[in-house]
Design an enzyme around this catalytic site. Structure first.
Site, PDB file in Angstrom:
ATOM      1  N   SER A 113     -53.354 -27.373  37.287  1.00 34.65           N
ATOM      2  CA  SER A 113     -53.032 -27.825  38.644  1.00 34.65           C
ATOM      3  C   SER A 113     -51.672 -27.351  39.131  1.00 34.65           C
ATOM      4  CB  SER A 113     -53.087 -29.355  38.704  1.00 34.65           C
ATOM      5  OG  SER A 113     -54.401 -29.816  38.472  1.00 34.65           O
ATOM      6  N   GLU A 155       0.792  -1.227   0.000  1.00 35.27           N
ATOM      7  CA  GLU A 155       0.000   0.000   0.000  1.00 35.27           C
ATOM      8  C   GLU A 155       0.829   1.285   0.000  1.00 35.27           C
ATOM      9  OE1 GLU A 155      -3.500   0.266   0.050  1.00 35.27           O
ATOM     10  OE2 GLU A 155      -3.428  -1.859  -0.449  1.00 35.27           O
TER      11      GLU A 155
END
Length: 840
Positions: free
Chosen positions: A453, A89
């Site tokens: 229940s 780069e």
């Protein structure tokens, strides 16, 4: 004019023009610099980092945020990667002052001659300037600002900091921002573990991250990698031998999503919602780390229990056939079509290629052929393989624990599990459904269902607080209750259609006798019971204001039920469920620390709200919000859980629920796990629409629900479908752990009673031992039974028949021996208020 004089004039004009340009540029720079942004902020810049959610023990649950990024300091970046980036780069990065004059001149000349933008114009420093401060528009004005900014950045920041910013900021494809994230996305490991060829792949990505990454285009990615390696060789960073070895290495990149090590998507979504509500969009960008209360081992146990339980239920019911048919065999087309069908919770889509007499051969999306023999498909209860599927049919397969393939199908039934620490409300495990990716509806926190229940222990708790005991006798007999306004009658019965006659409350709870629950609620008074139920966190305004309350008709979430049961499990204290233990910022500072109400039996700070109204327990809901002020992370002061019910009531209810798990509807608990510390209660609603089981010891409370999202019958009891899930989870969760149940509190005494009447028989008499709250002993006079009906079918010895046992195996009887460590008491029933003697 002589040549010498002409040349002198040209030279003069050239240098004059050059000096003028330099003066203009210099003054322009001095002028423009005043308008350039302050780059000193780059010293302490905080990049966007996603939200990460962990278990209590540090296992990753989820990552949320558009950008996957893990910032690194310069010293943590491999030198070879820096060499690769510089070589590719910006070869003069460490020599120039932010702008490479030679490179810029080359790029300018190429643009002027060819009209095409050349390479080499932008340095790494200029890219940092552009990425942090400037737009992406391509204009000369922006380029000039970029150059000025690069000069300023280079003057104020060391080269190492510039490189660090660049490598952490850049986009590298597939949602990866920065080199560390790219390493994990493409290679599934940290940057410092990458080889030279792998580092070269990363270094080559900035040029075109979306198109030359190794997932989008492996050939282009390899060519780019080899170019990076060649540049490293040319620049002298690697030798010829290393270069040749590196370029000969195959590209081994694959897509690696964030490594979730514990599967708890329902928990992750709860936390994500809490964080967004509390911190807004910053929740996804500020690098918060959230540590939940979830235990990774318990969560995986819960996941497996839900999956196994749901699939087992599904296989007990009919095979529903193929999902679709792919038509005539075409391997490539079939693979493509199968690839478009998601696997869900380990259920893999496959297509049938061959149908034998007693076997099927199927193909998955990768073209792998799988043979399914008769044991793998016989659960369908079909006579031959041809009755199950035909060529081209898309079905599902799963891999069993022993590695064998089995035919399966996507279940329609759903299930949910939540497991709490009863001492502080911490959520240790939570599963909101069979598959989050099929349905993100969280049935633990969002599904309101009737508990049936499963609700009865709270009714019994209210009765014990009023003076009834485990030895109180009620008549299990037909009951008819008339609505005085409409004239309608309600005649609740028992699921088995039988009536036991006079029965002690211990065994009425164990056998889940409906008529006894109704008579008990009727006797104690509906208004009193509704008020008392507030102690468990229930909103009395949302409870049925009639006697159906005794049979569990409220609409409740599994989390509400589990939270209510913690009051019994912890000895009578009110805690609130919570899922976030702490939140840390990106630097590891704790910015939020939970301070849950915690049981502390010896703390004088316990607010005594015994048998009164302790208010509604807050739940983990969408409106919850974390405190975000400066005190959020301060060391919390003690937050002692207030008392909700007396320890004596909690103990007596626990004893009744221990009877459930030893000889009652939940007898499979003791039979399977052989532990004396597990109390629980089954629940099955009308037409078997909802199936429940809640159970606990002093360390863990767990509630399981099973049912369909659109109400339809399960055709199974809670003991058949919910209990096995609870057993599998709890067995794994408590494996190797000592028994731990509530100790007998002061004020509880043991007495011998007559097994049939519940009346005390004295120290020399024969009978069963039962526990009593001694504050109510002065009322004890033997029975507490209202008038009995003549219709009874109670087995001799008052043997309760578990719901599931009666349904699954009618011939099996369950002995009704009291639990050795769990007896209870007898009292005359106080007269019920007259206004509560009707249903409505």
């Amino acid at each position: 004019m002589s040549f010498k004089k002409t040349f002198s004039r040209i030279t003069f004009f050239f240098f004059s023009a050059l000096i003028t340009v330099l003066i203009v540029v210099g003054f322009s720079y001095l002028y423009m610099e005043a308008f350039l942004p302050d780059v000193s902020a780059l010293h302490d810049l905080e990049l966007q980092v996603p939200l990460k959610i962990y278990t209590q023990d540090g296992s990753l649950l989820a990552e949320f945020g558009q950008m996957q990024r893990v910032p690194l300091t310069y010293d943590k970046i491999p030198p070879l990667l820096i060499d690769a980036v510089v070589a590719t780069e910006d070869q003069h990065f460490f020599e120039h002052h932010g702008v490479d004059i030679n490179g810029l001149a080359r790029a300018t000349w190429e643009l002027a001659i060819t009209g095409v933008k050349g390479q080499g114009g932008s340095t790494i420093t200029m890219q940092v300037a552009r990425n942090f401060y400037l737009s992406r528009e391509k204009t000369f004005g922006r380029k000039f600002n970029e150059i000025l900014l690069a000069l300023k950045i280079d003057r104020e920041l060391p080269k190492e900091k510039v490189m660090e910013l660049y490598l952490n900021k850049i986009y590298l494809g597939k949602r990866a921002y920065g080199v560390e994230a790219a390493a994990r996305v493409y290679f599934g490991k940290p940057l410092n573990q990458l080889t030279l060829p792998e580092l070269a792949v990363i270094a080559g990505l900035p040029k075109a991250p979306s198109t030359i990454n190794p997932i989008a285009d492996p050939v282009a990615a390899k060519n780019r990698r080899d170019h990076v390696l060649d540049r490293m060789r040319v620049e002298g960073f690697i030798d010829e031998k290393t270069y040749k070895e590196a370029v000969a290495t195959p590209l081994n990149a694959n897509l690696h999503p964030a490594e979730v090590t514990t599967n708890a998507p329902y928990v992750a979504e709860m936390v994500r919602n809490l964080m967004e509500t509390s911190y807004g969009s910053d929740a996804y960008t500020q690098g918060y780390k959230v540590y939940t209360t979830v235990n990774s081992a318990l969560q995986e146990d819960a996941n497996k229990a839900i999956r196994d339980g749901v699939l087992a239920y599904d296989k007990r019911h009919k095979f529903r056939g193929a999902e679709q048919n792919l038509g005539r065999y075409n391997k490539t087309e079939w693979e493509d079509q199968l690839s478009s069908i998601d696997s869900l919770n380990g259920l893999i889509p496959v297509a049938v290629t061959t149908v034998g007499d007693k076997s099927l051969t199927v193909m998955d999306a990768n073209g792998q052929m799988i043979d399914l023999n008769w044991p793998a498909i016989s659960w369908t209860k079909k006579k031959t393989a041809a009755d199950i599927a035909k060529v081209g049919d898309v079905v599902r397969v799963e891999k069993t624990d022993d590695g064998q393939w089995m035919l399966s199908q996507l279940p329609k039934v759903q299930a949910a599990l939540v497991s709490l620490d009863p001492n502080n409300g911490a959520i240790r495990a939570l599963v909101g459904g069979f598959s989050f990716f099929d349905s993100n509806f969280n049935r633990v926190t969002q599904a309101t269902r009737q508990p049936g229940s499963n609700f009865k222990p709270f009714i019994y708790a209210a009765a014990f607080a009023k003076g009834y005991t485990l030895a109180s006798v009620f008549d299990d007999a037909p009951i008819s209750i008339r609505n005085p306004w409409t004239g309608d009658t309600w005649e609740p019965g028992n699921d088995d259609g039988k009536f036991w006659g006079p029965v002690r409350l211990r065994y009425a709870l164990a056998g889940s006798r409906n008529t006894v629950s109704v008579r008990l609620l009727q006797a104690m008074g509906l208004k009193y019971a509704l008020d008392y139920l507030k102690n468990f966190g229930f909103d009395s305004a949302k409870l049925p204001n009639n006697l159906t309350l005794a049979l569990g008709t409220p609409e409740l979430t599994p989390l509400q039920l589990a939270t209510a049961y913690t009051v019994i499990a912890n000895g009578g204290y009110q805690v609130s469920p919570y899922v976030i233990d702490r939140v840390e910022d990106r630097k590891g500072n704790v910015i939020y620390q939970a301070n849950p109400k915690t049981v502390c039996e010896n703390c004088s700070a316990n607010a005594d709200n015994t048998d009164g109204n302790s208010g509604q327990t807050p739940g983990v809901n969408e409106d919850a919000k974390l405190p975000t002020d400066n005190m959020a992370a301060a060391k919390p002061s003690a937050n002692v859980a207030p008392r909700a019910i007396s320890p004596q009531v909690a103990f007596l209810v626990t004893q009744g629920m221990l009877q459930v798990t030893h000889t009652g509807t939940g007898a499979a608990v003791y039979k399977t796990l052989h532990r004396n510390d597990l109390a629980g209660k089954t629940g099955t609603t009308n037409d078997y629409v909802d199936a429940w089981f809640s159970g606990f010891n002093s360390d863990l409370e767990t509630t399981v629900w099973v049912g369909f999202d659109k109400n339809q019958s399960l055709n199974e009891y809670g003991a058949q479908v919910a209990v096995p899930i609870w057993l599998q989870y709890t067995g794994a969760a408590l494996a190797g752990k000592p028994e731990h149940t509530m100790a007998q509190p002061p004020g509880i005494v043991a007495m011998k009673i007559d097994a049939q009447t519940g009346a005390p028989v004295g120290p020399l008499g024969s009978g069963e031992t039962e526990y009593f709250d001694e504050t109510h002993l002065s009322k004890t006079a033997g029975n507490a039974a209202p008038a009995a009906s003549s219709s009874t079918d109670m087995p001799e010895g008052i043997n309760p028949v578990p719901e599931a046992t009666a349904a699954a195996n009618p011939a099996e009887t369950v002995p009704a021996a009291p639990v050795a460590s769990a007896p209870a008491p007898a009292v005359t029933a106080p007269a019920a208020p007259k206004e509560d003697q009707h249903l409505f």
